[in-house]
Design a protein around this motif. Sequence first.
Motif: not given
Lengths: 101, 169
Positions: A48-58, B44, B47, B116-119, B122-123, B132, B137
């Motif tokens: 979840v942390a990687f996903s959040r800081f990458n900006g994607t939902l995958d 969570f 995040l 830093a958070p990318a966006t 965050f949607a 998705k 998926y």
Amino acid sequence: MTIGLNEFLIVSALLFAVGFFGVLVRKNTLVIYMCLELMLVASTIALVAFSRFNGTLDGNVFVFFILTVAAAEVAVGLAIIVALFRKRGSVQVQDLNALKN
Amino acid sequence: MPNVLFYLFAALTVGSAVAVVFNKNTVNAAVCLLVSLLGVAGIFALLDALLLSALLILVYAGAVVALFLFIVMLLKPQVETKKPYKKMSVVAGAFAAALLGLGVFSFVSRGQFSSAPATEAFAGGMKEYGAKLFTTYLLPVEVVGFLLLVAMLGVIVLSKKFEEKEEIK
């Protein structure tokens, strides 16, 4: 100091190490199973942390699937433990030595 | 404020995980697992994964821990007079866990992660999850549904009593 990705990863690593320690150390099968769950959840924190800081939902969707599989896994695992208890009368790992010798 | 919350949830998670490992009573260990999972749900939420946080509480706290407590009751575990762990395995386990933790720690401390958070926006709402899950998926969703069916059948078969077979042994 702001909370970045590293702090979340460190929490995840700590939780995983604690769960790993419990799996290695404890003798009660049920507690070993609980520690396995802790390790699983620790890996989901990293995802979840990687996903959040990458900006994607995958990564989040992946954790969604992990939660589903974990629920199925717990049900089957506990059923196996109950069957084992019926057969051997104990859930302590030192009594489960049918493969020894 | 999020910093304080993060440290609170992290301490709650790791502290009650340690309590799970070192508790002699299995019921207490299950309740400590519950507290630890609540901490993870808080992390969570920090995040921005609110859906996963709610799902974690529903699935883990609602189903898994309740199942654990139910099984503990069912097995009526014998009172442990001996120590729940050997001294030698504690040393070996601590060494292995420290090795693992140090490995991940060195990976984290030397990695080139942007902090830093990318966006900022965050949607992560239900709508995005639904889009998705039913486009990219779709196949995993079907497979997971089938897996749940197989697990249910497996549990029914496993927990059935086969009395004639138990007598053979």
